[in-house]
Design a protein around this motif. Structure first.
Motif: not given
Length: 584
Positions: A102-107, A114-116, A125-128
């Motif tokens: 999965g994609l990860r979000i980093e601040k 924010f970066s992906v 994918r980014l799961f929501v």
């Protein structure tokens, strides 16, 4: 095919002769294969899962019919759609989770940007996920007496994103970055719906009075396929599921600078028809990111599973849903949402709870509109008159002088809906000179329809959304095992079970259900219209998309041949020959 659907469950099955025209419409086709004796082998649509017929090794390739195709089909009404909802299932969810990391979000704390991470993998994918309150109520009742909706919501969040949930297994240990409450989108839909009712019919594309609610996809599909004359009356405001999907896909893709197809949105709903809603071409990026017209773009909601399928999802991973923690997932385990204003909207300090039974269990559209209008007229009151049964109720806002200001109604269940659409049917003009209109509305001249109401809340399920087809039922084995009820519950036991679900739906602590931000004079049913409008305006500004395109949808007539006189074999051959360029 999902294990909770099988051919045996389709009690409205349409025979193959009138069911699916898709294989015919795709002619010309290559000659069908033959067996050793030269006998042709027909195409067949294969249903997988228990009880499904097994294809012979020599049979032709199964006809491929997508869920979206089925909605556009002119032959099917319900059965094929019920089969094809298996394309959205807990099995499909697990397949996607295990397909790639999965994609990860980093601040960056220094810059706040924010970066992906993980974009180098094309399938990442980014799961929501978004979860409905009716689902939480159903699973709360299944867990046991005294379990609140909020407790069940925490259990679902722990399953979808907690350390002891889906994250603990699978090929990539994937889980959902965010699990949001569709109650937040519901509040926006209530405010938008009230504005629509008060705006009248002057705006381009506005719904005609009486305005009919649009959050029930079963009702919308029914209207599109059988009673297209009511489509101008259906509200243009998206359902909470659809609005949440649009909000997540647009904001995340624009803020993070990634394609919307890299965001995978799961909705957990009480109704199988929500799977059909998710497949609508009106709810894709071709509308908000393209030319504004429906098309086969990236769906705002990629997959819908029901309350029942949450239990199956846990079981598929070897987890016991009922043993999941009832505490919220720690903030340290969740990625920060990349917009502060939308984060406050999606993750408010206090949970949004529906605590007034008068609002009903389907979101409270009508309840909010009545109260919104009543607050604008000092001294007014709301009067209620029960109709021919418990699922038909009429409401009036009465001024202090005793004059009615606003009339509305609630129609639940298809038997009552049939009476509703019959009253809306336009009068048919007789061909005889001087004759009066025949049938249709039985109202004096000058009335646009057979209803005196300005708004009608319409739901396909008797009793509302807590009684949705995807909810955990009293006769499900897990409930019989946990509750000690009989294997074949009688009517009283069924009513008792639904009462438990409703009790969980309205459960709340004193701290729950607090109002949204706004001035004390701006609150209606715990909702601040000003705060909602400011948030929606911010959303439109962040995405650069016109707000009406984000929050509104459209409908179209689906021409059906079911129930009509069928052409003869000769006529069908002529029609097909014409479609492939032939003739006689």
């Amino acid at each position: 095919m999902s294990a909770i659907l099988s051919a045996d469950d389709l009690n409205d099955f349409i025979s193959p002769g009138v069911a699916c025209i898709k294989p015919i419409e795709t002619l010309p086709a290559p000659p069908p294969p033959t067996d050793d004796n030269g006998v042709g082998l027909e195409h067949e649509v294969i249903l997988d899962g228990p009880g499904a017929p097994q294809a012979a090794a020599t049979s032709a390739e199964p006809t491929q019919i997508s869920l979206t195709d089925c909605l556009a089909c002119s032959g099917c009404v319900t059965s094929a759609e019920a089969v094809l909802v298996s394309l959205q299932s807990h099995s499909e969810l697990l397949t996607v989770l295990d397909g790639a990391p999965g994609l990860r979000i980093e601040k960056d704390e220094a810059t706040g940007k924010f970066s992906v991470l993980g974009l180098e993998h094309p399938e990442a994918r980014l799961f929501v996920a978004s979860v409905s309150p009716q689902t939480r109520a159903s699973l709360a009742a299944a867990t046991g007496r005294g379990v609140r909706e909020q407790d069940a919501g925490n259990m679902i969040s722990q399953l979808l994103s907690g350390e002891a949930g889906l994250r603990a297994g699978g090929k990539w240990n994937n889980a959902f970055s965010w699990v949001v409450d569709t109650n937040t989108a519901r509040e926006a839909c209530l405010v938008l719906g009230a504005e629509e009712v008060l705006a009248g019919e002057t705006a381009p594309g506005a719904a005609k009075k009486p305005i009919l609610s649009s959050s029930c996809p079963g009702w919308v599909c029914y209207a599109e396929k059988t009673h297209p004359y009511v489509l101008p009356h259906i509200s243009r405001v998206k359902s909470p599921q659809a609005l949440m999907g649009t909000l997540l896909k647009t904001s995340l893709s624009r803020i993070l600078g990634i394609s919307p197809d890299r965001i995978w949105h799961l909705a957990v709903m009480p109704c199988f028809d929500k799977k059909l809603e998710a497949s609508r071409e009106e709810l894709t990026d071709s509308v908000w990111g393209g030319d504004g017209k429906p098309g086969r773009g990236v769906r705002d909601v990629d997959c819908v599973i029901t309350s029942k399928e949450i239990l199956m999802l846990a079981e598929s991973r070897g987890l016991d849903f009922f043993s999941q923690s009832r505490t919220a997932v720690p903030a340290t385990q969740q990625a920060p949402f990349p917009d502060a204003t939308l984060s406050r909207f999606l993750f408010p300090p206090r949970s949004k709870r529906q605590t007034d039974p008068a609002a009903g269990t389907s979101g409270g559209n009508l309840h909010y509109i009545l109260n919104h209008i009543s607050t604008q007229h000092a001294g007014s009151r709301i009067e209620t008159v029960r109709g021919r049964n418990a699922d038909v109720v009429e409401f009036s806002v009465i001024a202090a002088s005793g004059e009615p200001i606003f009339k509305a109604a609630r129609y639940y269940g298809f038997r009552n809906i049939q009476n509703l659409v019959r009253k809306l049917k336009p009068a048919r003009q007789s061909r005889m000179p001087g004759a009066r209109p025949m049938g249709g509305a039985r109202k004096p001249a000058g009335k646009s329809s057979g209803l005196e109401f300005a708004y009608v809340e319409v739901m396909a399920c008797p009793g509302g959304c807590t009684n949705g087809g995807g909810q955990v039922k009293v006769d499900d084995p897990i409930i019989i095992e946990r509750s000690g009820l009989s294997a074949k519950p009688d009517l009283q036991e069924q009513k008792y079970w639904l009462a438990q679900v409703d009790e969980a739906y309205f459960s709340a602590d004193d701290a729950d259900g607090e109002t949204t931000a706004g001035s004390s004079g701006d609150i209606v049913c715990g909702i601040s219209p000003l705060y909602i409008r400011d948030t929606l305006t911010h959303w439109a500004g962040v995405t650069g998309i016109e707000l009406d395109r984000l929050v509104s949808t459209s409908y179209r007539e689906v021409v059906s041949d079911v129930g009509k006189n069928k052409p003869s074999d000769t006529e069908r051959v002529v029609q097909l020959a014409g479609k492939i360029g032939g003739g006689w």
